[in-house]
Design an enzyme around this catalytic site. Structure first.
Site, PDB file in Angstrom:
ATOM      1  N   SER A  54      42.600   0.200  32.694  1.00 39.82           N
ATOM      2  CA  SER A  54      43.305   1.473  32.690  1.00 39.82           C
ATOM      3  C   SER A  54      43.957   1.737  34.049  1.00 39.82           C
ATOM      4  O   SER A  54      44.755   0.941  34.518  1.00 39.82           O
ATOM      5  CB  SER A  54      42.345   2.583  32.265  1.00 39.82           C
ATOM      6  OG  SER A  54      43.044   3.719  31.814  1.00 39.82           O
ATOM      7  N   ASP A 183      43.379   1.698  25.158  1.00 41.14           N
ATOM      8  CA  ASP A 183      42.704   1.779  26.459  1.00 41.14           C
ATOM      9  C   ASP A 183      41.498   0.847  26.578  1.00 41.14           C
ATOM     10  O   ASP A 183      40.579   0.886  25.758  1.00 41.14           O
ATOM     11  CB  ASP A 183      42.267   3.232  26.667  1.00 41.14           C
ATOM     12  CG  ASP A 183      41.554   3.464  27.975  1.00 41.14           C
ATOM     13  OD1 ASP A 183      41.858   2.771  28.952  1.00 41.14           O
ATOM     14  OD2 ASP A 183      40.689   4.362  28.015  1.00 41.14           O
TER      15      ASP A 183
END
Length: 293
Positions: A54, A183
């Site tokens: 991320s 993610d």
């Protein structure tokens, strides 16, 4: 998966211990990763490999491109100085429309395209391919349908990092090679476990840690979504550390910041500053101990 199959190969040096670093997810808190990279630079240490999830993938890719940490620091503060300019860029990256609420059964009107965001906010020096990076990089994403971790180390860089940062509800999932990717924090928010075979010292920078939330007010919709994600990622990381901790675990004191408070970049970087000396002491001590053996 074979790592670095068409990119640079990790080569272990023998003159002094090698260092690898993992940069975890955590939204705006992850700007603290820049301070950790500054610490290594000040010690004259160049990581042999970086793993990122991320925001950690974003910062890691920027550093791996050859920019110095102090340059990244300056770029972040300059880019996030003007709220109006930031909002204008986010509007350009928006894929959802307010009409979606009516015509698409409650679609998200503020959904963003992660790759467009990278194009708008990344420094120009970041190259298009992993093979052009000056430091090998591992980027973690999540295969939504297969419910598993995906690790990118080759091919196009921006789609891989976009996948890693595609937080559900904020960014549109990324489609790649028949996969729907979201993610990386959903499966591996602090990917230091990918580094043990590639360096003598594995450093992990955790920005999800923070204990109980001090604010007792009812959270907003986004606050509850992203706060829940942070709780989940913290729980995953805690279990990983119990099984096998990194050689050095750094937790900058940025827990008071929310994951979307990017406009407080200067305050986040300042709050993380004490962690720089902490990391320098820990790395120096670990290297000295290895050199004595």
């Amino acid at each position: 998966m074979k790592l670095f199959d068409d990119g640079p190969v990790v080569r272990r040096r023998t003159a002094s211990p090698t260092v690898a670093i993992a940069l975890g997810g955590g939204g705006a808190r992850g700007l603290a990763h820049i301070v950790a990279l500054e610490a290594l630079e000040e010690l004259g240490i160049r990581p042999v490999v970086i793993a990122g999830t991320s925001i950690g993938a974003i910062v890691g890719a920027t550093f791996a491109s050859g920019l110095e940490a102090r340059q990244i620091h300056a770029h972040v503060k300059a880019t996030l100085r003007s709220r109006a300019r930031v909002m204008a860029k986010l509007m350009r990256a928006r894929v959802g429309r307010f009409s979606d609420l009516v015509f698409k059964g409650g679609g998200n009107p503020v959904l963003l395209d992660a790759e467009t965001c990278l194009d708008l906010f990344w420094p120009d020096k970041v190259p298009p391919y992993f093979s052009q990076l000056s430091i090998p990089l591992l980027v973690v994403a999540t295969d939504f349908h297969a419910c598993r971790e995906v690790v990118f180390s080759s091919g196009a860089l921006a789609p891989a990092v976009a996948s890693s940062m595609a937080i559900p509800g904020l960014f549109r999932p990324v489609q790649s090679s028949g996969q729907v990717l979201i993610d990386g924090g959903a499966v591996n928010p602090l990917p230091y476990d990918l580094l043990f075979d590639h360096a003598d010292i594995v450093v992990a920078v955790d920005v999800t840690f923070g204990g109980r939330m001090r604010d007792r007010r009812m959270p907003t919709l986004f606050g509850s979504i992203f706060g829940s994600a942070q709780i989940m990622q913290g729980a995953i990381t805690a279990q990983k550390i119990k099984l096998r901790p990194p050689d050095i675990l750094l937790r900058p004191a940025v827990e008071r910041f929310n994951v979307l408070e990017f406009m407080r970049a200067g305050q986040i970087l300042l709050a993380a500053e004490p962690a720089k000396e902490e990391l320098k002491r820990a790395v120096s001590a670990r290297m000295a101990a290895l050199q004595r053996t």
